[in-house]
Design a protein around this motif. Sequence first.
Motif, PDB file in Angstrom:
ATOM      1  N   ARG A  44      43.744  93.518  69.176  1.00 53.75           N
ATOM      2  CA  ARG A  44      44.323  94.179  67.994  1.00 53.75           C
ATOM      3  C   ARG A  44      45.065  93.186  67.106  1.00 53.75           C
ATOM      4  O   ARG A  44      44.913  93.199  65.884  1.00 53.75           O
ATOM      5  CB  ARG A  44      45.268  95.310  68.400  1.00 53.75           C
ATOM      6  N   GLU A  45      45.874  92.306  67.691  1.00 50.35           N
ATOM      7  CA  GLU A  45      46.613  91.330  66.903  1.00 50.35           C
ATOM      8  C   GLU A  45      45.667  90.324  66.234  1.00 50.35           C
ATOM      9  O   GLU A  45      45.853  89.959  65.076  1.00 50.35           O
ATOM     10  CB  GLU A  45      47.640  90.585  67.773  1.00 50.35           C
ATOM     11  N   VAL A  46      44.652  89.893  66.977  1.00 50.25           N
ATOM     12  CA  VAL A  46      43.691  88.944  66.416  1.00 50.25           C
ATOM     13  C   VAL A  46      42.874  89.611  65.309  1.00 50.25           C
ATOM     14  O   VAL A  46      42.609  89.014  64.264  1.00 50.25           O
ATOM     15  CB  VAL A  46      42.789  88.362  67.525  1.00 50.25           C
ATOM     16  N   THR A  47      42.513  90.872  65.502  1.00 50.03           N
ATOM     17  CA  THR A  47      41.803  91.621  64.464  1.00 50.03           C
ATOM     18  C   THR A  47      42.662  91.743  63.210  1.00 50.03           C
ATOM     19  O   THR A  47      42.169  91.557  62.088  1.00 50.03           O
ATOM     20  CB  THR A  47      41.407  93.019  64.977  1.00 50.03           C
ATOM     21  N   LEU A  48      43.939  92.034  63.380  1.00 48.63           N
ATOM     22  CA  LEU A  48      44.834  92.132  62.227  1.00 48.63           C
ATOM     23  C   LEU A  48      44.898  90.805  61.475  1.00 48.63           C
ATOM     24  O   LEU A  48      44.799  90.785  60.237  1.00 48.63           O
ATOM     25  CB  LEU A  48      46.235  92.571  62.664  1.00 48.63           C
ATOM     26  N   ALA A  49      45.026  89.702  62.189  1.00 48.65           N
ATOM     27  CA  ALA A  49      45.063  88.389  61.544  1.00 48.65           C
ATOM     28  C   ALA A  49      43.775  88.144  60.751  1.00 48.65           C
ATOM     29  O   ALA A  49      43.821  87.666  59.611  1.00 48.65           O
ATOM     30  CB  ALA A  49      45.280  87.286  62.576  1.00 48.65           C
ATOM     31  N   TRP A  53      44.547  87.703  78.887  1.00 50.91           N
ATOM     32  CA  TRP A  53      44.114  89.096  78.872  1.00 50.91           C
ATOM     33  C   TRP A  53      44.518  89.667  80.211  1.00 50.91           C
ATOM     34  O   TRP A  53      44.030  89.254  81.231  1.00 50.91           O
ATOM     35  CB  TRP A  53      42.604  89.144  78.698  1.00 50.91           C
ATOM     36  N   GLY A  54      45.457  90.579  80.207  1.00 58.15           N
ATOM     37  CA  GLY A  54      45.979  91.057  81.481  1.00 58.15           C
ATOM     38  C   GLY A  54      46.780  89.935  82.115  1.00 58.15           C
ATOM     39  O   GLY A  54      47.640  89.348  81.495  1.00 58.15           O
ATOM     40  N   SER A 109      52.808  96.324  63.584  1.00 57.98           N
ATOM     41  CA  SER A 109      53.732  96.107  62.463  1.00 57.98           C
ATOM     42  C   SER A 109      54.087  94.620  62.388  1.00 57.98           C
ATOM     43  O   SER A 109      55.021  94.166  63.040  1.00 57.98           O
ATOM     44  CB  SER A 109      54.977  96.970  62.595  1.00 57.98           C
ATOM     45  N   PRO A 110      53.320  93.895  61.575  1.00 55.82           N
ATOM     46  CA  PRO A 110      53.602  92.473  61.410  1.00 55.82           C
ATOM     47  C   PRO A 110      54.896  92.257  60.631  1.00 55.82           C
ATOM     48  O   PRO A 110      55.335  93.129  59.883  1.00 55.82           O
ATOM     49  CB  PRO A 110      52.404  91.971  60.612  1.00 55.82           C
ATOM     50  N   CYS A 156      53.083  93.812  70.525  1.00 53.63           N
ATOM     51  CA  CYS A 156      54.167  94.789  70.598  1.00 53.63           C
ATOM     52  C   CYS A 156      54.149  95.586  71.896  1.00 53.63           C
ATOM     53  O   CYS A 156      55.184  96.001  72.359  1.00 53.63           O
ATOM     54  CB  CYS A 156      54.170  95.700  69.385  1.00 53.63           C
ATOM     55  N   GLU A 157      53.004  95.786  72.479  1.00 56.21           N
ATOM     56  CA  GLU A 157      52.931  96.593  73.699  1.00 56.21           C
ATOM     57  C   GLU A 157      52.826  95.747  74.959  1.00 56.21           C
ATOM     58  O   GLU A 157      52.945  96.262  76.054  1.00 56.21           O
ATOM     59  CB  GLU A 157      51.752  97.549  73.627  1.00 56.21           C
TER      60      GLU A 157
END
Length: 104
Positions: free
Chosen positions: A85-90, A6-7, A60-61, A77-78
């Motif tokens: 955000r990526e972990v939430t999407l998974a 993180w950071g 955008s996976p 992506c950023e």
Amino acid sequence: MKKTLWGTRPRRGYLDDALAILSEWDQTGEQVTRVLLLNEAQHALLTERIKVIADCLCLSPDIRRASGETTIRISPCESEILTDREVTLAARIEDAYRSLHDVG
């Protein structure tokens, strides 16, 4: 266990805990991947659900289909590190996948 950054500092908090719960997802470097055995109809339905969720998270996976398998890759992506955000999407993709099996 891989540390999630993180950071610029290692962060072993809630992101690592969330990734540990998503045991079906493989983490390689700073991306997570899930391979699912789906028929064409399930693939189409799941892809539509993923698009809605990913759009809400501005992600955008990469979703590919070959030989009856659907492969989903989520990469930051950023930044160069996985974020919430990526972990939430998974996690949301996993929920959507499980709901396919609950219905059918």
